[in-house]
Design a protein around this motif. Sequence first.
Motif, PDB file in Angstrom:
ATOM      1  N   CYS A  40      -0.569  -0.262  12.216  1.00  0.00           N
ATOM      2  CA  CYS A  40      -1.504   0.555  11.398  1.00  0.00           C
ATOM      3  C   CYS A  40      -2.501  -0.032  10.676  1.00  0.00           C
ATOM      4  O   CYS A  40      -2.193  -0.703   9.549  1.00  0.00           O
ATOM      5  CB  CYS A  40      -0.766   1.724  10.582  1.00  0.00           C
ATOM      6  N   ARG A  41      -3.807   0.055  10.740  1.00  0.00           N
ATOM      7  CA  ARG A  41      -4.766  -0.508   9.939  1.00  0.00           C
ATOM      8  C   ARG A  41      -5.344   0.492   8.996  1.00  0.00           C
ATOM      9  O   ARG A  41      -5.759   1.618   9.516  1.00  0.00           O
ATOM     10  CB  ARG A  41      -5.863  -1.478  10.676  1.00  0.00           C
ATOM     11  N   VAL A  42      -6.053  -0.004   8.148  1.00  0.00           N
ATOM     12  CA  VAL A  42      -6.836   1.021   6.979  1.00  0.00           C
ATOM     13  C   VAL A  42      -7.807   1.659   7.858  1.00  0.00           C
ATOM     14  O   VAL A  42      -8.316   2.974   7.636  1.00  0.00           O
ATOM     15  CB  VAL A  42      -7.471   0.097   5.942  1.00  0.00           C
ATOM     16  N   LYS A  43      -8.768   1.017   8.754  1.00  0.00           N
ATOM     17  CA  LYS A  43      -9.757   1.608   9.724  1.00  0.00           C
ATOM     18  C   LYS A  43      -9.276   2.488  10.180  1.00  0.00           C
ATOM     19  O   LYS A  43      -9.741   3.721  10.688  1.00  0.00           O
ATOM     20  CB  LYS A  43     -10.652   0.590  10.334  1.00  0.00           C
ATOM     21  N   ARG A  58      -7.303   3.437  -1.562  1.00  0.00           N
ATOM     22  CA  ARG A  58      -6.776   4.273  -2.732  1.00  0.00           C
ATOM     23  C   ARG A  58      -5.476   5.024  -2.547  1.00  0.00           C
ATOM     24  O   ARG A  58      -4.655   4.844  -3.543  1.00  0.00           O
ATOM     25  CB  ARG A  58      -7.813   5.025  -3.641  1.00  0.00           C
ATOM     26  N   THR A  59      -5.593   5.560  -1.541  1.00  0.00           N
ATOM     27  CA  THR A  59      -4.160   6.240  -1.225  1.00  0.00           C
ATOM     28  C   THR A  59      -3.177   5.389  -0.827  1.00  0.00           C
ATOM     29  O   THR A  59      -1.807   5.705  -1.166  1.00  0.00           O
ATOM     30  CB  THR A  59      -4.632   7.512   0.108  1.00  0.00           C
ATOM     31  N   VAL A  60      -3.490   4.468   0.120  1.00  0.00           N
ATOM     32  CA  VAL A  60      -2.329   3.314   0.397  1.00  0.00           C
ATOM     33  C   VAL A  60      -1.972   2.719  -0.901  1.00  0.00           C
ATOM     34  O   VAL A  60      -0.697   2.691  -0.793  1.00  0.00           O
ATOM     35  CB  VAL A  60      -2.903   2.341   1.592  1.00  0.00           C
ATOM     36  N   THR A  71       1.579  -3.379   2.036  1.00  0.00           N
ATOM     37  CA  THR A  71       0.317  -3.981   2.851  1.00  0.00           C
ATOM     38  C   THR A  71      -0.233  -5.150   1.979  1.00  0.00           C
ATOM     39  O   THR A  71       0.187  -5.206   0.628  1.00  0.00           O
ATOM     40  CB  THR A  71      -0.526  -3.058   3.087  1.00  0.00           C
ATOM     41  N   GLU A  72      -0.969  -5.978   2.671  1.00  0.00           N
ATOM     42  CA  GLU A  72      -1.584  -6.995   1.822  1.00  0.00           C
ATOM     43  C   GLU A  72      -2.956  -6.974   2.202  1.00  0.00           C
ATOM     44  O   GLU A  72      -3.350  -6.219   3.366  1.00  0.00           O
ATOM     45  CB  GLU A  72      -0.890  -8.199   2.300  1.00  0.00           C
ATOM     46  N   PRO A  73      -3.793  -7.432   1.462  1.00  0.00           N
ATOM     47  CA  PRO A  73      -5.372  -7.370   1.891  1.00  0.00           C
ATOM     48  C   PRO A  73      -5.601  -7.833   3.286  1.00  0.00           C
ATOM     49  O   PRO A  73      -4.973  -8.837   3.657  1.00  0.00           O
ATOM     50  CB  PRO A  73      -6.180  -8.231   0.814  1.00  0.00           C
TER      51      PRO A  73
END
Length: 139
Positions: A40-43, A58-60, A71-73
């Motif tokens: 699962c990715r931010v996108k 922000r939600t994550v 998660t990490e960047p």
Amino acid sequence: MAKKQQPKNQHERTRVDHATEIAEDYVEAIAEMIEEQGVCRVKDLAEHFAVSHVTVNRTVARLQRDGYATTEPYSPVELTTQGARLAKDSRRRHEIVLSFLIALGVSEETAATDSEGIEHHVSPETLAIMESFVAKVQG
């Protein structure tokens, strides 16, 4: 005429339910994406919820703060044990509400939409009765 008495905690419970809605929706979506895609990715979340990457980040970050995700960047989002448990519980509530609405005769499309909101506000007592009703109808 006397004013109808409201349960003492009705509004408080609604506020608490609203506060957890986004977390429940996100952990459920994260779990589904990991199950279906392996990651699962931010996108993916931004596309799923039709929101910006900033909103997802922000939600994550809140999910991380509250112990539901890690998660990490530039890395995928993963659920903690607590997050996976919340996702499982949310999915279960969703499935029961969806099945209940369909058993009542609501179209699948409308039931899918309506269950998205109801699942966050249904009490354990009501959920158990919905589940029992569905079992009787399907049984």
